[in-house]
Design a protein around this motif. Structure first.
Motif, PDB file in Angstrom:
ATOM      1  N   ASP A   1      13.456   0.479   8.122  1.00  0.00           N
ATOM      2  CA  ASP A   1      13.101   1.856   8.466  1.00  0.00           C
ATOM      3  C   ASP A   1      11.593   2.054   8.295  1.00  0.00           C
ATOM      4  OD1 ASP A   1      15.769   2.428   8.908  1.00  0.00           O
ATOM      5  OD2 ASP A   1      16.089   3.279   6.912  1.00  0.00           O
ATOM      6  N   VAL A   2      11.016   2.883   9.154  1.00  0.00           N
ATOM      7  CA  VAL A   2       9.564   3.070   9.176  1.00  0.00           C
ATOM      8  C   VAL A   2       9.205   4.546   9.053  1.00  0.00           C
ATOM      9  CG1 VAL A   2       7.445   2.717  10.496  1.00  0.00           C
ATOM     10  CG2 VAL A   2       9.295   1.039  10.648  1.00  0.00           C
ATOM     11  N   GLY A   3       8.403   4.882   8.057  1.00  0.00           N
ATOM     12  CA  GLY A   3       7.868   6.230   7.913  1.00  0.00           C
ATOM     13  C   GLY A   3       6.449   6.278   8.417  1.00  0.00           C
ATOM     14  N   LEU A   4       6.165   7.170   9.367  1.00  0.00           N
ATOM     15  CA  LEU A   4       4.859   7.249   9.997  1.00  0.00           C
ATOM     16  C   LEU A   4       4.048   8.371   9.346  1.00  0.00           C
ATOM     17  CD1 LEU A   4       6.055   6.870  13.687  1.00  0.00           C
ATOM     18  CD2 LEU A   4       5.056   5.102  12.221  1.00  0.00           C
ATOM     19  N   LEU A   5       2.902   8.014   8.769  1.00  0.00           N
ATOM     20  CA  LEU A   5       2.071   8.956   8.027  1.00  0.00           C
ATOM     21  C   LEU A   5       0.977   9.574   8.873  1.00  0.00           C
ATOM     22  CD1 LEU A   5       1.596   6.816   4.791  1.00  0.00           C
ATOM     23  CD2 LEU A   5       3.159   8.741   5.082  1.00  0.00           C
ATOM     24  N   GLY A   6       0.629   8.927  10.007  1.00  0.00           N
ATOM     25  CA  GLY A   6      -0.498   9.394  10.800  1.00  0.00           C
ATOM     26  C   GLY A   6      -1.815   8.990  10.157  1.00  0.00           C
ATOM     27  N   PRO A   7      -2.941   9.626  10.562  1.00  0.00           N
ATOM     28  CA  PRO A   7      -4.243   9.282   9.977  1.00  0.00           C
ATOM     29  C   PRO A   7      -4.279   9.646   8.497  1.00  0.00           C
ATOM     30  CG  PRO A   7      -4.504  10.487  12.044  1.00  0.00           C
ATOM     31  CD  PRO A   7      -3.074  10.609  11.667  1.00  0.00           C
ATOM     32  N   MET A   8      -4.495   8.648   7.656  1.00  0.00           N
ATOM     33  CA  MET A   8      -4.528   8.839   6.202  1.00  0.00           C
ATOM     34  C   MET A   8      -5.479   7.833   5.580  1.00  0.00           C
ATOM     35  SD  MET A   8      -2.545  11.336   5.216  1.00  0.00           S
ATOM     36  CE  MET A   8      -2.303  10.987   3.493  1.00  0.00           C
ATOM     37  N   PRO A   9      -6.184   8.211   4.514  1.00  0.00           N
ATOM     38  CA  PRO A   9      -7.050   7.250   3.821  1.00  0.00           C
ATOM     39  C   PRO A   9      -6.245   6.101   3.236  1.00  0.00           C
ATOM     40  CG  PRO A   9      -7.480   9.508   3.101  1.00  0.00           C
ATOM     41  CD  PRO A   9      -6.236   9.549   3.916  1.00  0.00           C
ATOM     42  N   THR A  10      -6.875   4.954   3.139  1.00  0.00           N
ATOM     43  CA  THR A  10      -6.202   3.786   2.557  1.00  0.00           C
ATOM     44  C   THR A  10      -5.646   4.067   1.163  1.00  0.00           C
ATOM     45  OG1 THR A  10      -7.414   2.154   3.869  1.00  0.00           O
ATOM     46  CG2 THR A  10      -6.597   1.428   1.728  1.00  0.00           C
ATOM     47  N   PRO A  11      -6.415   4.659   0.232  1.00  0.00           N
ATOM     48  CA  PRO A  11      -5.844   4.919  -1.091  1.00  0.00           C
ATOM     49  C   PRO A  11      -4.673   5.893  -1.054  1.00  0.00           C
ATOM     50  CG  PRO A  11      -8.015   5.920  -0.879  1.00  0.00           C
ATOM     51  CD  PRO A  11      -7.845   5.011   0.281  1.00  0.00           C
ATOM     52  N   ALA A  12      -4.651   6.795  -0.060  1.00  0.00           N
ATOM     53  CA  ALA A  12      -3.525   7.720   0.060  1.00  0.00           C
ATOM     54  C   ALA A  12      -2.251   6.972   0.403  1.00  0.00           C
ATOM     55  CB  ALA A  12      -3.826   8.763   1.134  1.00  0.00           C
ATOM     56  N   ILE A  13      -2.371   5.957   1.236  1.00  0.00           N
ATOM     57  CA  ILE A  13      -1.195   5.185   1.622  1.00  0.00           C
ATOM     58  C   ILE A  13      -0.667   4.393   0.428  1.00  0.00           C
ATOM     59  CG2 ILE A  13      -0.359   3.344   3.158  1.00  0.00           C
ATOM     60  CD1 ILE A  13      -2.603   4.447   5.129  1.00  0.00           C
ATOM     61  N   ALA A  14      -1.589   3.869  -0.382  1.00  0.00           N
ATOM     62  CA  ALA A  14      -1.156   3.185  -1.606  1.00  0.00           C
ATOM     63  C   ALA A  14      -0.388   4.148  -2.507  1.00  0.00           C
ATOM     64  CB  ALA A  14      -2.369   2.623  -2.340  1.00  0.00           C
ATOM     65  N   TYR A  15      -0.911   5.366  -2.665  1.00  0.00           N
ATOM     66  CA  TYR A  15      -0.257   6.374  -3.508  1.00  0.00           C
ATOM     67  C   TYR A  15       1.080   6.807  -2.920  1.00  0.00           C
ATOM     68  CZ  TYR A  15       0.814  11.110  -5.090  1.00  0.00           C
ATOM     69  OH  TYR A  15       1.463  12.221  -5.541  1.00  0.00           O
ATOM     70  N   LEU A  16       1.132   7.104  -1.622  1.00  0.00           N
ATOM     71  CA  LEU A  16       2.342   7.612  -0.999  1.00  0.00           C
ATOM     72  C   LEU A  16       3.446   6.559  -0.929  1.00  0.00           C
ATOM     73  CD1 LEU A  16       0.657   9.687   1.844  1.00  0.00           C
ATOM     74  CD2 LEU A  16       1.881  10.591  -0.140  1.00  0.00           C
ATOM     75  N   THR A  17       3.053   5.290  -0.821  1.00  0.00           N
ATOM     76  CA  THR A  17       4.053   4.225  -0.836  1.00  0.00           C
ATOM     77  C   THR A  17       4.869   4.283  -2.120  1.00  0.00           C
ATOM     78  OG1 THR A  17       2.708   2.769   0.560  1.00  0.00           O
ATOM     79  CG2 THR A  17       4.402   1.722  -0.790  1.00  0.00           C
ATOM     80  N   LYS A  18       4.187   4.501  -3.217  1.00  0.00           N
ATOM     81  CA  LYS A  18       4.868   4.603  -4.513  1.00  0.00           C
ATOM     82  C   LYS A  18       5.601   5.928  -4.646  1.00  0.00           C
ATOM     83  CE  LYS A  18       3.943   3.795  -9.437  1.00  0.00           C
ATOM     84  NZ  LYS A  18       2.876   3.463 -10.424  1.00  0.00           N
TER      85      LYS A  18
END
Length: 443
Positions: free
Chosen positions: A71-88
């Motif tokens: 399954d894939v969750g699409l975040l759209g334009p986001m800063p790299t550190p935000a993706i690290a945080y949101l993954t968790k």
């Protein structure tokens, strides 16, 4: 054992290297998805910066992951550190960033995060690389993954950044924020504004082609002029994916990552919150090392790259480190480099001490450095040429104990970087130019 695709900062398609094609992204998504699924991990988040090719690569990665049953969750334009945080935060099994950081719009890259918001272990990267050599096989229809869009991702990350600091931390400050037409364009101005600052946003109108174009952390000239014209307290320059921060003081003078690391470490020391010492890199200014020594703060150098800074921090159980380029890490706040969070730490120190940025940085005297970048063709290896080795050895003798020379290949671009440093500005410039000229002959 060396990796064919993964570098120190993910997989990159840059000038002078084969670009990342949709076909490769599709297979990469499938290979990664297959490895994740075999380990029982079936939820992956994808975020990107604002460059135009991100849409294409996002779709290809999504298709490959779904074909592998993820399954894939699409975040759209986001800063790299935000993706690290949101993954968790979203309890995903991995996160993927589509970005080429500070590079021009026509470059792109793909970076992976583990479920803990850290970079993937080497063994996982090796497994993915092995599958990249195989043909894609799609799971049966009932096992196909699903895609869903996460609409509140930006809001969640803004609240996270704010939560690390007291409300109205920045009240009374006037800040110019340069988002590099990149992934922080809709986040950084909001964070600083909601913490109480008056924000003047610039370069926050991405069109897919203008990311990092004469703006952001690698081009601060426009920011410097606007800070002075607006009589602002400070200017902030992020890069395209938001993991770097360079600042401009009230006089329009650039403040680099070494100086920001010094300010954060010294403030933590005064507050009794400094955990151990500080990690820099081989490129860190000697002035940082000397200034920290004067405060009795231990200092160690890692190889160039935030990955190596992080590794050395963890080995020593320390918290603060960074690079002169603007990657600043404080593990007390977030487990990766974060331009927005790092900027708030410096701004908070300004407010709490009542000192300007120029006053805060004055405790560190930078040694003159000369950096020359030489573009290199794919099939050329100038650092292995005897004439170049001799030129470097002669430079080391000429500098003696009064300076140092560092020659290295860039991890993100087809460049050889020649850096000299020392107290004698004329000497280091002369030495750097002589070595660079010899490297250029064989580049």
């Amino acid at each position: 054992m060396s990796k064919k695709y993964f570098g120190t900062d993910g997989i990159r398609g840059l000038v002078g290297k084969p670009p990342i094609t949709p076909e490769f992204a599709l297979k990469l998504g499938w290979a990664a998805g297959k490895v994740f699924a075999e380990n029982g991990n079936r939820k992956v988040l994808i975020g990107k910066d604002t460059r135009i090719s991100g849409y294409m690569l996002e779709t290809a990665l999504e298709a490959g992951l779904i074909a592998a049953g993820v399954d894939v969750g699409l975040l759209g334009p986001m800063p790299t550190p935000a993706i690290a945080y949101l993954t968790k935060t979203f309890r995903a099994d991995a996160g993927i960033v589509i970005s080429a950081s500070h590079n021009p719009y026509y470059d792109n890259g793909i970076k992976f995060f583990s479920k803990d918001g850290t970079k993937l272990p080497d063994e996982i990267e090796y497994q993915i690389e092995d599958l990249l050599e195989q043909d894609i096989t799609c799971v049966s229809s009932e096992l196909l993954g699903k895609a869903f869009r996460i609409n509140d991702a930006a809001g969640r990350y803004i609240e996270f950044c704010k939560s690390r600091f007291a409300p109205d931390t920045l009240k009374g400050m006037k800040i110019v924020v340069d988002s590099a037409n990149g992934a922080t364009y809709h986040i950084a101005p909001e964070v600083f504004s909601e913490l109480g600052a008056k924000v003047i946003p610039i370069f926050n109108q991405p069109d897919g082609l203008n990311i990092n174009k004469m703006c952001g952390a690698t081009h601060t000239a426009a920011l410097q002029k606007i800070v002075k014209a607006e009589n602002a307290h400070v200017g902030l320059a992020l890069d395209g994916d938001g993991d770097r921060i360079i600042m401009v003081d009230e006089n329009g003078v650039e403040v680099d990552g070494d100086e920001l690391v010094f300010i954060i470490a010294r403030h933590a020391l005064k507050q009794g919150k400094l955990n151990g010492g500080v990690v820099g890199t081989l490129m860190s200014n000697l002035g940082l090392e000397v200034a920290l020594k004067n405060l009795s703060i231990p200092f160690k150098r890692a190889k160039v790259g935030d990955r190596y800074v992080m590794q050395l921090l963890k080995e020593n159980n320390w918290s603060i480190g960074g690079e002169s380029s603007g990657h600043v890490i404080n593990l007390e706040h977030i487990p990766t480099g974060d331009g927005v969070v790092s900027a708030i730490q410096v701004l908070a120190a300004m407010v709490e001490t009542g000192m300007s940025l120029s006053e805060l940085k004055s405790g560190m005297e930078k040694y003159p450095q000369k950096l020359i970048n030489i573009r290199v063709s794919d099939n050329k290896y100038p650092l292995e040429v005897d004439e170049v080795k001799i030129a470097i050895a002669e430079a080391e003798v000429e500098l003696g104990e009064a300076g140092r020379i560092l020659i290295r290949k860039s991890g993100t671009e087809p460049l050889i970087r020649v850096m000299t440093e020392g107290k004698d500005s004329d000497l280091i410039i002369s030495v750097a130019e002589k070595v660079a000229q010899k490297v250029t002959e064989f580049a």
